[in-house]
Design an enzyme around this catalytic site. Sequence first.
Site, PDB file in Angstrom:
ATOM      1  N   HIS A 129     -88.420  86.884 -71.622  1.00  0.00           N
ATOM      2  CA  HIS A 129     -89.678  86.388 -71.079  1.00  0.00           C
ATOM      3  C   HIS A 129     -90.760  87.463 -71.058  1.00  0.00           C
ATOM      4  O   HIS A 129     -91.916  87.180 -70.761  1.00  0.00           O
ATOM      5  CB  HIS A 129     -89.426  85.863 -69.653  1.00  0.00           C
ATOM      6  CG  HIS A 129     -90.583  85.131 -69.040  1.00  0.00           C
ATOM      7  ND1 HIS A 129     -91.319  85.653 -67.998  1.00  0.00           N
ATOM      8  CD2 HIS A 129     -91.131  83.927 -69.323  1.00  0.00           C
ATOM      9  CE1 HIS A 129     -92.256  84.790 -67.651  1.00  0.00           C
ATOM     10  NE2 HIS A 129     -92.178  83.737 -68.442  1.00  0.00           N
ATOM     11  N   HIS A 157    -102.144  83.426 -62.873  1.00  0.00           N
ATOM     12  CA  HIS A 157    -100.861  83.636 -63.525  1.00  0.00           C
ATOM     13  C   HIS A 157    -100.423  85.092 -63.555  1.00  0.00           C
ATOM     14  O   HIS A 157     -99.269  85.385 -63.867  1.00  0.00           O
ATOM     15  CB  HIS A 157    -100.946  83.082 -64.955  1.00  0.00           C
ATOM     16  CG  HIS A 157     -99.652  82.949 -65.668  1.00  0.00           C
ATOM     17  ND1 HIS A 157     -99.318  83.727 -66.769  1.00  0.00           N
ATOM     18  CD2 HIS A 157     -98.595  82.138 -65.457  1.00  0.00           C
ATOM     19  CE1 HIS A 157     -98.116  83.387 -67.191  1.00  0.00           C
ATOM     20  NE2 HIS A 157     -97.649  82.423 -66.423  1.00  0.00           N
ATOM     21  N   ARG A 214     -88.246  76.636 -72.075  1.00  0.00           N
ATOM     22  CA  ARG A 214     -88.116  75.221 -71.720  1.00  0.00           C
ATOM     23  C   ARG A 214     -89.315  74.396 -72.163  1.00  0.00           C
ATOM     24  O   ARG A 214     -90.463  74.755 -71.895  1.00  0.00           O
ATOM     25  CB  ARG A 214     -87.902  75.068 -70.212  1.00  0.00           C
ATOM     26  CG  ARG A 214     -87.705  73.619 -69.772  1.00  0.00           C
ATOM     27  CD  ARG A 214     -87.492  73.509 -68.293  1.00  0.00           C
ATOM     28  NE  ARG A 214     -86.148  73.925 -67.914  1.00  0.00           N
ATOM     29  CZ  ARG A 214     -85.873  74.737 -66.909  1.00  0.00           C
ATOM     30  NH1 ARG A 214     -86.854  75.260 -66.217  1.00  0.00           N
ATOM     31  NH2 ARG A 214     -84.633  75.050 -66.614  1.00  0.00           N
ATOM     32  N   TYR A 230    -105.594  80.356 -68.468  1.00  0.00           N
ATOM     33  CA  TYR A 230    -104.758  81.072 -67.508  1.00  0.00           C
ATOM     34  C   TYR A 230    -105.360  82.434 -67.201  1.00  0.00           C
ATOM     35  O   TYR A 230    -105.844  83.126 -68.099  1.00  0.00           O
ATOM     36  CB  TYR A 230    -103.347  81.301 -68.068  1.00  0.00           C
ATOM     37  CG  TYR A 230    -102.493  80.082 -68.251  1.00  0.00           C
ATOM     38  CD1 TYR A 230    -103.010  78.790 -68.129  1.00  0.00           C
ATOM     39  CD2 TYR A 230    -101.146  80.217 -68.566  1.00  0.00           C
ATOM     40  CE1 TYR A 230    -102.205  77.682 -68.314  1.00  0.00           C
ATOM     41  CE2 TYR A 230    -100.330  79.113 -68.753  1.00  0.00           C
ATOM     42  CZ  TYR A 230    -100.869  77.845 -68.635  1.00  0.00           C
ATOM     43  OH  TYR A 230    -100.069  76.754 -68.826  1.00  0.00           O
ATOM     44  N   ARG A 252     -94.075  81.681 -75.674  1.00  0.00           N
ATOM     45  CA  ARG A 252     -94.807  80.446 -75.982  1.00  0.00           C
ATOM     46  C   ARG A 252     -96.066  80.847 -76.739  1.00  0.00           C
ATOM     47  O   ARG A 252     -96.707  81.840 -76.400  1.00  0.00           O
ATOM     48  CB  ARG A 252     -95.229  79.688 -74.717  1.00  0.00           C
ATOM     49  CG  ARG A 252     -94.103  79.303 -73.777  1.00  0.00           C
ATOM     50  CD  ARG A 252     -94.629  78.420 -72.646  1.00  0.00           C
ATOM     51  NE  ARG A 252     -93.734  78.364 -71.519  1.00  0.00           N
ATOM     52  CZ  ARG A 252     -92.695  77.529 -71.417  1.00  0.00           C
ATOM     53  NH1 ARG A 252     -92.451  76.688 -72.397  1.00  0.00           N
ATOM     54  NH2 ARG A 252     -91.920  77.532 -70.353  1.00  0.00           N
ATOM     55  N   ARG A 282     -99.622  81.851 -55.996  1.00  0.00           N
ATOM     56  CA  ARG A 282    -100.162  80.573 -56.451  1.00  0.00           C
ATOM     57  C   ARG A 282     -99.312  79.401 -55.996  1.00  0.00           C
ATOM     58  O   ARG A 282     -99.814  78.393 -55.540  1.00  0.00           O
ATOM     59  CB  ARG A 282    -100.274  80.543 -57.975  1.00  0.00           C
ATOM     60  CG  ARG A 282    -100.951  79.280 -58.495  1.00  0.00           C
ATOM     61  CD  ARG A 282    -100.887  79.181 -60.005  1.00  0.00           C
ATOM     62  NE  ARG A 282     -99.642  78.589 -60.466  1.00  0.00           N
ATOM     63  CZ  ARG A 282     -98.877  79.061 -61.430  1.00  0.00           C
ATOM     64  NH1 ARG A 282     -99.202  80.186 -62.029  1.00  0.00           N
ATOM     65  NH2 ARG A 282     -97.769  78.457 -61.797  1.00  0.00           N
ATOM     66  N   ASN A 304     -97.161  67.992 -63.259  1.00  0.00           N
ATOM     67  CA  ASN A 304     -96.352  68.901 -62.444  1.00  0.00           C
ATOM     68  C   ASN A 304     -95.167  68.174 -61.827  1.00  0.00           C
ATOM     69  O   ASN A 304     -94.031  68.666 -61.827  1.00  0.00           O
ATOM     70  CB  ASN A 304     -97.197  69.499 -61.315  1.00  0.00           C
ATOM     71  CG  ASN A 304     -98.136  70.591 -61.773  1.00  0.00           C
ATOM     72  OD1 ASN A 304     -98.058  71.071 -62.898  1.00  0.00           O
ATOM     73  ND2 ASN A 304     -99.037  70.991 -60.899  1.00  0.00           N
TER      74      ASN A 304
END
Length: 767
Positions: A519, A676, A489, A552, A459, A648, A127
């Site tokens: 997204h 998430h 990214r 997730y 992703r 979160r 992170n």
Amino acid sequence: MKPVSTNDGGTPNSARKRKTSAAKPEPDNGTAKPVRARKTNSSTPRTAVRATRGGSASRPAQEFRALPAAPPAVTSAPTAVESLPDDRYFNRELSWQDFNARVLALAEDESQPLLERAKFLAIFASNLDEFYMVRVAGLKRRDETGLPVRSADGLTPREQLAYIAKRNQDLVERHTNAFELHLRPQLADEDIHIVGWNDLTGADQLRLSNYFSEQIFPVLTPLAVDPAHPFPYISGLSLNLAITVRDPEAGTERFARVKVPSNVPRLMRIEQQPREVRTATFLPLEELIAAHLGELFTGMEVTEHHAFRVTRNADFEVEEDRDEDLLQALERELAQRRFGPPVRLEVAQDMSEHMLELLLRELEVDPRDVVEVPGLLDLTCLHQLSGVDRKELKDRPFVPATHPAFGERETPKSVFATLREGDVLVHHPYDSFSTSVQRFIEQAAADSKVLAIKQTLYRTSGDSPIVDALIDAAEAGKQVVALVEIKARFDEQANITWARTLERAGVHVVYGLVGLKTHCKVSMVVRQEGSTIRRYCHIGTGNYNPKTARLYEDLGILTADPTIGADLTDLFNVLTGYSRQDTYRNILTSPHGIRRGIVRAIGEEIELARAGQTAGIRIKCNSLVDEQVIDALYHASQAGVPVDIVVRGICALKPGVEGLSENIHVRSILGRFLEHSRIFTFLAGGTRWIGSADMMHRNLDRRIEALVRVKDPKLTAQLDYIFESALHPSTRCWVLGSTGEWTPFPASGDDVRDHQVELAKRHGAAG
């Protein structure tokens, strides 16, 4: 598990209290208060050199298009923004550091299984790497270019970098201590050892020396630095040894660098002789290399060696020209990413002053961007410990359940027949992704009645069954469209590879819109049923990735609702054609509609509360940063509407401030699964939304996002239960205070609930 307090010394709360009391920060010329002063002049005494560390196949151009700029958000707030205090936001970067401190607290929590604690130490480290590569890099760029851009809480980039630097050094020391003083000895008590070269037996050293000569030595390239050899390029996040060698004849000293190979496991497992099933011993690769430096510098004397690591700016934007192929532009930028300027230099704490000065000079690193690590560098390597076969030191294996609507795994029901009976809400990882969303796409690929599949991919996994199904569908003659977001990214190269693989199979691949990332997580199947064309849809909060779907926490709705089908048809026309539609029936999209829709819903909740209806707002998200949404929530609180937020990560909203936000409560839940999902509930208005968007500028202004309204009472009851569990007085969490402190809650008691365990039980998942 009792959460560990994150309010240790060095928290940025003092900066936040400063804002509450309207006191201006002391920027100290852009640096935090130094631990030790530092200059890069080699003639400077040591105490003046150590400063605070821790600072700061192509597609044609017409297949990506520009949309018009987003219109200003429409607010329904009952009072003017001018009536709100200026110091009403927390700093987003400092709030992110608090989030990572909560991750670190899980690693410090001794009620967690030992190897899970090691995993959280590794997560903290990765992170932090990304934080420096993106967020700190952006702040440094603004500071260096002199852009007069202040954060929402009034800080300049330089002031933010100063606070980040001080907080980061504190966190790094705490992170190292958690490993060196606690976890490492406790692992050793369980016969899991991370050792140094001198801790090995002579027999182990002999075996490893042979291994070094045969397997490692040929890979290494020692690079000298002298008038004939310029200082080598140091790639981002690579681990390196800085070495000083002396010529025994001339007495001169030279600097050299050896890169630790990244294609060899960092922690080398040493086979025990005789083999012990319970024992696992690991040697860091750099220790093996350091013990054999004499073989790399034959005839020279190695006088010192130290580990170091550079983090480089990875926050680049693709210059999107409508007349240039986007794939080619992105590949050009990816090639340049590895050459970004340094934003952090991590060094071993015992590195000599003259060696550090050389690194600072040659790498052109600001002394304020140095982080001293008093132990093993780059603890992301602790992810390797997950391979140790010690079940008693890990969480119990988790097995998702098949959603009851889709039958048993052995006797699955047709997804299409199920959805004709009604909508289905799936909650991952408790509901299996493979027997719900993945099955939906796979059955569509194999169904002769399916005419078309349209899919977004942001992703996905390296061996994606979703991509395989799309390829199968195209090869079967179906019309298949995949919008692959190649600007995701750190997944850019993988997505370029997927895009080309799909194209070769005959899938129509598009890359999105100029200036925007796609997204949203949406999929639509068009099926011929007699004389009727029916559309089946999925809209979710998470990626189409079967691996992360087990890690997730995410939501998704599967539906045959014709209005949602019409909405997704229109949305795909925006994504693949020239449509500029921005209003829909049952979905909200950004960059035009989500902020506007959420703020309007908050305003409606206020009006209904004033009309005497029981009102309430509940939001679950990853980050809450957008000022217009926050201000609307402040107005709701001032109107007496109770607001509960489960976040979160970052939260820039200040809860519990008298006259501003006393009706707003914020808590954070972390655990085995990464929280998430995004849920927005408005009780008086009776609306509930789920989708891909967080309340951040990038989501609301620079991305294509989608929220879908959930209307079926059975499904809304499921969403309400998620909040009931998360907000239960006994649920383990952290609570955000008005001055920025995150307090573990509940403080004690035997009836503490684990939110994720409760949800797993409710869904019949095992773990």
